[in-house]
Each structure stands twice: as C-alpha cells, then as structure tokens.
Design an enzyme around this catalytic site. Structure first.
Site, short mmCIF file in Angstrom:
data_model
loop_
_atom_site.label_atom_id
_atom_site.label_comp_id
_atom_site.label_asym_id
_atom_site.label_seq_id
_atom_site.Cartn_x
_atom_site.Cartn_y
_atom_site.Cartn_z
N HIS A 1 63.88 -2.13 -34.62
CA HIS A 1 63.21 -1.39 -33.54
C HIS A 1 64.08 -1.24 -32.28
O HIS A 1 63.57 -1.33 -31.16
CB HIS A 1 61.90 -2.09 -33.20
CG HIS A 1 60.84 -1.19 -32.68
ND1 HIS A 1 60.93 -0.54 -31.46
CD2 HIS A 1 59.66 -0.81 -33.19
CE1 HIS A 1 59.84 0.18 -31.26
NE2 HIS A 1 59.04 0.04 -32.30
N HIS B 1 53.01 -3.37 -36.46
CA HIS B 1 54.29 -4.10 -36.49
C HIS B 1 54.16 -5.59 -36.83
O HIS B 1 54.77 -6.45 -36.17
CB HIS B 1 55.01 -3.94 -35.16
CG HIS B 1 55.54 -2.55 -34.89
ND1 HIS B 1 55.81 -1.65 -35.90
CD2 HIS B 1 55.84 -1.91 -33.72
CE1 HIS B 1 56.26 -0.52 -35.36
NE2 HIS B 1 56.28 -0.64 -34.05
N GLU C 1 63.39 4.40 -36.70
CA GLU C 1 62.99 3.25 -37.52
C GLU C 1 62.85 3.69 -38.97
O GLU C 1 61.91 4.39 -39.31
CB GLU C 1 61.67 2.70 -37.02
CG GLU C 1 61.66 2.32 -35.56
CD GLU C 1 60.25 2.36 -34.97
OE1 GLU C 1 59.43 1.53 -35.36
OE2 GLU C 1 59.97 3.24 -34.14
C1 BGC Z 1 55.35 3.03 -32.76
C2 BGC Z 1 54.80 3.35 -31.40
C3 BGC Z 1 54.74 2.08 -30.62
C4 BGC Z 1 56.13 1.51 -30.55
C5 BGC Z 1 56.16 0.13 -29.98
C6 BGC Z 1 56.73 2.51 -32.59
O1 BGC Z 1 57.27 2.17 -33.80
O2 BGC Z 1 55.34 4.13 -33.61
O3 BGC Z 1 53.52 3.93 -31.49
O4 BGC Z 1 54.22 2.29 -29.35
O5 BGC Z 1 56.66 1.35 -31.82
O6 BGC Z 1 55.95 0.05 -28.72
#
Ligand code: BGC
Length: 391
Positions: free
Chosen positions: A219, A145, A356
């Site tokens: 998110h 991310h 997402e």
């Molecule tokens: C991911 C997860 C992650 C989460 C953030 C998601 O987009 O795929 O693996 O733990 O975001 O906490």
C-alpha cells in the site's frame, strides 16, 4: 486455489542472482550494521520501539545506482524509496513518517503490507465450505484491509539475503487461527528484492492449516515529483485494463464488470490523472475520485505489464508488473492535510497515489470473481515488480 501461477520471474530472478541467506534477524546485534554486497548493500538500524515495547528494525536496501528502499519490520512498511530523476538527482517518492509512534497512530496504510485480505469484504462476512465467518468491520459496514490489527500493524521477523547484484529482505509473519476473524493459522512470507536495474520486486507466499481467504498487497503512496506539497494530478497514468470493478456507495463491488470505453476510467492510453477525475460519473462520485479495481488484461499469462505512472517534469517513470488479476488505483482522495510530512507540512488531498496489485475487492462473496480461497496443502504465491526509470 485456482488462479495461482508459478512464480516465473521472481524466483528465477532470485535464483539467477544466487541468493543465499545472509543474516537472521534474531542473531543480529541491536546496533547498526552494514553488510556490503558487491554493488548492493543492506543496512540494518533500529527504528525504535512500539508503545508495547517491541523493538522495530529498519533495513535499507541500496543498489549501485543509488536507489534506496527502506523497510521496517512493523507492518513491512516501506518508509523511504529514493529514485533518480532525469538528471540523476535522487528524491524520496513515497509517503512516510519519521518515527514509529506516528506509524502506530491511525493512518491510511502508508507503505504497508496488507492482509489477510486486501481491500473490502462486504459487511465483513464470508462463507467457506458452508462455514460462515464474521470479520470486524472497520470501514463503515465493511471490513477493510485485513482488519484494525491487520498485517500492516504487526511485527514481522526479517532475514536478509544477498546475491551478486540484488539485495533482498524476507519478512515472515504467522497469523493465528481466528486472528482478526479469519480462519486458519496462516504462515506468510513477503520478500522485497532490489536489483541494479532499479526494480523492486515483492514476492508473496502463504500457506494455511485450514481453508481461509488470502489477498495480499502493498500500500505504498507514490508521488514521482518527490514533492509531497504537489498533487499527483499531473502524473500520466496507463492501466492495461479494458474493464473496472464498479462499486456501490460503500465501495463494495456490484458484481458486474464495466467497460472503460468512453468513461473517465479509460487509461489504456497515457492520460493525466487530473484530466477526468472531476467528471460527473457515478463511479467517480462514489469513489470520491479514483478508488477502484481495474480488471487487468492478459490474465493467466504470469507476470505482465499492469500499469505505469510518469511525471514529465522530473522524468520519473514507474512501471508495475504483476501476475495478479486486478490493480486498485487509489488517488489519495481521503488524504486531508492532517498527517505530518517528514520535513514539515502535511499530506494534502491527492498528494499520493497507490497501485495495489491484488484480487478484486469482496472476492469471497462474488461467485464470478477469481477464487481467493487458500486450502491446506496449497501455496499462495504471487509477485509484483515496481520498476523505476526516466524518460
Ligand atoms: C482503498 C481506499 C482506502 C485506502 C486506505 C485503498 O486501498 O481502496 O478506499 O481509503 O486504501 O486509506
């Protein structure tokens, strides 16, 4: 960048609404102001200051039906989203915290804009035109991310816009060449628009001065019951995808795609999240539940239906439309009851889900995945709509 589609719906949506600039972020006084816009409104207020002393603003977009979306300039985070149930009763259906201090503490990207690259990049490494780059690794051996100080933790500038029946907030952030390890100065705009049909659209645009990689997403964790003491396991989900992107034990794609037929990942017909989530399938064990990218059908056809979630008790239905090739369906498997809810209590295991819209994880390292490289002179443009209704 291949796979870029013109913004069909979003721009038409904004143009048809005759959107014009309303008020610039910088020019506005720090005190609360409200700009009434026919049947929609935007209200600005202070959301306090970061530990570094940066002033954070909060914008409330409200429509004629009473639906509200609150966005703060820190991380472009959606802090509240009020949606009606079948009796017209509004409830907050997204996770959130009460203050900026809590958002600055480690948290799993609640409500945030994600970039420069959403989801994981294996070992944080990638190569563009023969030049190798190393990103900070912040998720075991991988980069996740956009890095520890990704777009979810920066302060965006905001500009309100108004139209006949839409309220819109355009956020801007310029990520520097080398920031979080990524090449190129990247200018990013993300526009949230709420209309009177209870649709929230998110339009993403970016340009760069050096070849880079881009994969932006949103998110937010939803729970359509509006009660975050309940899990999301009874939500009925549909995902318009015949395949998923299977992952290894560190959640990096294996490079192959896998058919959903006969697996727990088949959401082509509405299915309760909890129905198969504990099945003893390799991919479910690796993800500790659903935490995968689905390969959306009808790629290359612009904005189309991607997924939906429905809570029968409240009647709330969320439908997601996008032009993106994939959607990460994450069932809050890592929520563990340590983060505070707004009104007391904590966010427990699987009390929120994320949808997402994005390119596939590790795209830059997978030759068979759609391209995620953005070059100077190109414009990254994508969009997603979240539509709320009842049935
Ligand atoms: C991911 C997860 C992650 C989460 C953030 C998601 O987009 O795929 O693996 O733990 O975001 O906490």
């Amino acid at each position: 960048m291949k796979n870029l589609k013109p913004i069909v719906y979003g721009m038409a949506f904004l143009a048809a609404a005759g959107l014009t600039q309303c008020k610039g972020h910088e020019e506005k006084p720090a005190t609360e102001t409200t700009a009434k816009m026919d049947s929609v409104s935007i209200t600005k207020s202070s959301f306090g200051k970061t530990a570094k002393g940066e002033a954070i603003d909060s914008y409330k977009l409200k429509n004629a039906k009473g639906m509200e979306v609150d966005v703060i300039t820190y991380g472009g985070i959606i802090t509240h989203l009020l949606a009606p149930d079948k009796d017209g009763k509004l409830a907050d259906v997204v996770t959130g915290f009460n203050d900026i201090a809590q958002y600055e503490k480690p948290n799993p990207y609640f409500g945030a804009l994600i970039g420069r690259y959403g989801n994981r990049i294996g070992k944080g490494k990638f190569t563009i035109d023969g030049q190798s780059y190393q990103l900070p690794t912040n998720d075991g051996p991988n980069a996740l991310h956009g890095g520890p100080e990704g777009f979810h933790r920066v302060v965006w500038t905001a500009e309100e816009a108004k139209g006949g029946d839409v309220a819109s907030l355009k956020l801007k952030y310029v990520a520097k060449d080398g920031e979080q390890g990524y090449p190129g100065n990247l200018t990013v705009f993300v526009t949230y628009t709420l209309n009177n049909a209870n649709e929230l659209s998110v339009v993403y645009e970016a340009t760069t001065d050096k070849a880079t990689i881009v994969n932006l997403t949103q998110h937010t964790y939803f729970n359509l019951t509006g009660d975050f003491n309940q899990t999301i396991l009874d939500h009925e989900v549909v995902i318009d995808a015949n395949e998923i992107v299977p992952v290894d034990a560190t959640l990096i794609p294996t490079g192959k795609l896998e058919k959903v037929d006969g697996t727990a990942f088949d959401f082509r017909q509405a299915k309760k999240v909890g129905k198969d989530i504990e099945a003893k399938e390799d991919q479910l064990i690796k993800g500790k539940g659903y935490d995968h990218c689905w390969v959306l059908n009808n790629q290359g056809r612009g904005v189309r239906f991607a997924a939906s979630a429905y809570d029968a008790k409240s009647g709330r239905l969320l439908e997601v439309f996008t032009d993106q090739p994939g959607i990460q369906f994450y069932t809050g498997n890592f929520l563990d009851g340590t983060l505070p809810q707004r009104n007391g209590g904590t966010y427990g295991h699987r009390t929120g889900f994320c949808l997402e819209t994005q390119h596939y994880p590790d795209g830059p390292n997978q030759a068979n995945f759609p391209n995620t490289v953005l070059k100077p002179g190109e414009t990254y443009q994508t969009q997603t709509q979240f539509k709320f209704s009842v049935k």
